[in-house]
Write an enzyme that holds these catalytic residues in place. Structure first.
Site, PDB file in Angstrom:
ATOM      1  N   PRO A  89      40.945   2.672 -21.143  1.00  0.00           N
ATOM      2  CA  PRO A  89      41.347   1.386 -21.715  1.00  0.00           C
ATOM      3  C   PRO A  89      41.379   0.276 -20.661  1.00  0.00           C
ATOM      4  O   PRO A  89      41.364  -0.906 -21.002  1.00  0.00           O
ATOM      5  CB  PRO A  89      42.753   1.646 -22.264  1.00  0.00           C
ATOM      6  CG  PRO A  89      42.914   3.124 -22.309  1.00  0.00           C
ATOM      7  CD  PRO A  89      41.984   3.709 -21.292  1.00  0.00           C
ATOM      8  N   GLU A 116      47.126  11.973 -19.207  1.00  0.00           N
ATOM      9  CA  GLU A 116      47.430  10.588 -18.814  1.00  0.00           C
ATOM     10  C   GLU A 116      46.223   9.919 -18.160  1.00  0.00           C
ATOM     11  O   GLU A 116      46.212   8.702 -17.977  1.00  0.00           O
ATOM     12  CB  GLU A 116      48.621  10.553 -17.851  1.00  0.00           C
ATOM     13  CG  GLU A 116      49.928  11.063 -18.441  1.00  0.00           C
ATOM     14  CD  GLU A 116      50.328  10.342 -19.730  1.00  0.00           C
ATOM     15  OE1 GLU A 116      50.457   9.103 -19.701  1.00  0.00           O
ATOM     16  OE2 GLU A 116      50.487  11.035 -20.757  1.00  0.00           O
ATOM     17  N   ARG A 154      20.205   4.598 -29.182  1.00  0.00           N
ATOM     18  CA  ARG A 154      19.371   3.941 -30.204  1.00  0.00           C
ATOM     19  C   ARG A 154      18.541   2.788 -29.635  1.00  0.00           C
ATOM     20  O   ARG A 154      17.672   2.251 -30.320  1.00  0.00           O
ATOM     21  CB  ARG A 154      20.194   3.542 -31.422  1.00  0.00           C
ATOM     22  CG  ARG A 154      21.308   2.559 -31.190  1.00  0.00           C
ATOM     23  CD  ARG A 154      22.262   2.555 -32.371  1.00  0.00           C
ATOM     24  NE  ARG A 154      21.585   2.293 -33.643  1.00  0.00           N
ATOM     25  CZ  ARG A 154      21.018   1.140 -33.968  1.00  0.00           C
ATOM     26  NH1 ARG A 154      21.037   0.137 -33.123  1.00  0.00           N
ATOM     27  NH2 ARG A 154      20.432   0.987 -35.139  1.00  0.00           N
ATOM     28  N   ASP A 169      19.321  -5.904 -35.541  1.00  0.00           N
ATOM     29  CA  ASP A 169      20.727  -5.515 -35.501  1.00  0.00           C
ATOM     30  C   ASP A 169      21.620  -6.697 -35.208  1.00  0.00           C
ATOM     31  O   ASP A 169      21.310  -7.551 -34.392  1.00  0.00           O
ATOM     32  CB  ASP A 169      20.963  -4.450 -34.423  1.00  0.00           C
ATOM     33  CG  ASP A 169      20.704  -3.060 -34.951  1.00  0.00           C
ATOM     34  OD1 ASP A 169      20.714  -2.891 -36.176  1.00  0.00           O
ATOM     35  OD2 ASP A 169      20.482  -2.161 -34.128  1.00  0.00           O
TER      36      ASP A 169
HETATM   37  N1  4HQ Z   1      41.412   6.508 -23.544  1.00  0.00           N
HETATM   38  N2  4HQ Z   1      38.293   3.111 -24.437  1.00  0.00           N
HETATM   39  C1  4HQ Z   1      40.900   8.366 -21.969  1.00  0.00           C
HETATM   40  C2  4HQ Z   1      41.102   5.419 -24.353  1.00  0.00           C
HETATM   41  C3  4HQ Z   1      39.828   4.674 -24.201  1.00  0.00           C
HETATM   42  C4  4HQ Z   1      39.516   3.455 -24.839  1.00  0.00           C
HETATM   43  C5  4HQ Z   1      42.784   6.975 -23.604  1.00  0.00           C
HETATM   44  C6  4HQ Z   1      40.514   7.068 -22.560  1.00  0.00           C
HETATM   45  C7  4HQ Z   1      43.076   8.255 -22.882  1.00  0.00           C
HETATM   46  C8  4HQ Z   1      42.673   9.694 -21.015  1.00  0.00           C
HETATM   47  N3  4HQ Z   1      38.766   5.002 -23.475  1.00  0.00           N
HETATM   48  N4  4HQ Z   1      42.318   8.434 -21.681  1.00  0.00           N
HETATM   49  N5  4HQ Z   1      40.286   2.742 -25.651  1.00  0.00           N
HETATM   50  O1  4HQ Z   1      41.898   5.040 -25.176  1.00  0.00           O
HETATM   51  O2  4HQ Z   1      37.834   4.047 -23.615  1.00  0.00           O
END
Ligand code: 4HQ
Length: 248
Positions: A89, A116, A154, A169
């Site tokens: 994230p 985590e 794609r 697209d």
């Molecule tokens: N993750 N975009 C991996 C995500 C996430 C997201 C949460 C990634 C937990 C360990 N990854 N961890 N949003 O939520 O890419």
């Protein structure tokens, strides 16, 4: 195009890449996708991939050793990827532009975290790109990895049957898509817009451009900042903005 995915849930990745255009492209040899089970790169009896965080706190962290071993094996067996993507994230928002950049590299490795997250030293040594698929928290990087691979795959020539379909697209044009209809022309009294059954191809194209622009104006005005528009489209926008100004 080559992909390598490192995960503790290989079946989740397999399931997502067996169906549809991506599955068919693999069968046809257009995509070479290798899924690596992180537990295969552990050396202990119980195949442990996580450990407690230094400094304390809740949850577990993915240990560096299996991930370093997996990446070394990928480089050795499959060659040096053009990008090593970490799903988090905290990454850059994934976009059609990012998908194009990865597609041009020809070989991408993707690391899926669980718990985590992964030990920071893996990111420092191996990650070339950190990518987020949106501002929400998932329980692992597997679903984001599938999203990234699908969007990149794609763009590989031949994966989607009709090149015109990729060019048309939504995000390729910088606008949202226009509405689609198929038969019957009258479904329980809900009629297909007449222009689409008129056979006037110029008018159909124009109607679709206007609908795509209208939807973008209403739902995603932020996209209009960078969309490439012709004079007629800019005219429509001016009208709609004027109407909005008058009725506010
Ligand atoms: N993750 N975009 C991996 C995500 C996430 C997201 C949460 C990634 C937990 C360990 N990854 N961890 N949003 O939520 O890419």
């Amino acid at each position: 195009m080559k992909f390598d995915i490192v995960t503790i849930f290989p079946r989740m990745i397999d399931a997502g890449l067996e169906e549809g255009v991506v599955g068919r492209a693999r069968e046809r040899g257009l995509l070479d996708i290798a899924v690596h089970n992180l537990r295969d790169f552990t050396t202990d009896r119980h195949h442990v991939v996580d450990d407690v965080p230094f400094g304390g706190g809740p949850g577990m962290v993915m240990k560096p050793e299996p991930l370093f071993a997996a990446m070394a094996a990928i480089v050795e067996r499959r060659g040096q990827p053009g990008a090593v993507v970490l799903l988090t994230p905290a990454g850059r928002p994934f976009s059609q532009g990012e998908a194009k950049r990865f597609a041009a590299l020809g070989h991408v490795a993707v690391l899926c975290g669980r718990y985590e997250g992964i030990d920071e030293r893996v990111r420092e040594r191996w990650a070339t790109d950190e990518v987020s698929i949106g501002d929400y928290v998932l329980s692992g990087g597997e679903l984001p990895a599938l999203v990234v691979i699908d969007a990149v795959a794609r763009l590989v020539p031949g994966v989607v049957g009709d090149d015109q379909s990729v060019e048309g697209d939504s995000f390729e044009r910088g606008l949202l898509d226009f509405p689609h209809y198929t038969r019957p022309a009258d479904f329980a009294g809900m009629r297909v817009p007449e222009v689409l059954t008129s056979g006037h191809h110029g008018e159909i194209r124009r109607w679709r451009r206007r609908q795509a622009l209208r939807r973008t104006f209403e739902r995603r005005p932020d996209l209009l900042e960078t969309a490439v528009l012709d004079d007629e489209e800019r005219g429509w926008l001016r009208e709609w903005n004027a109407t909005r100004a008058r009725t506010e």
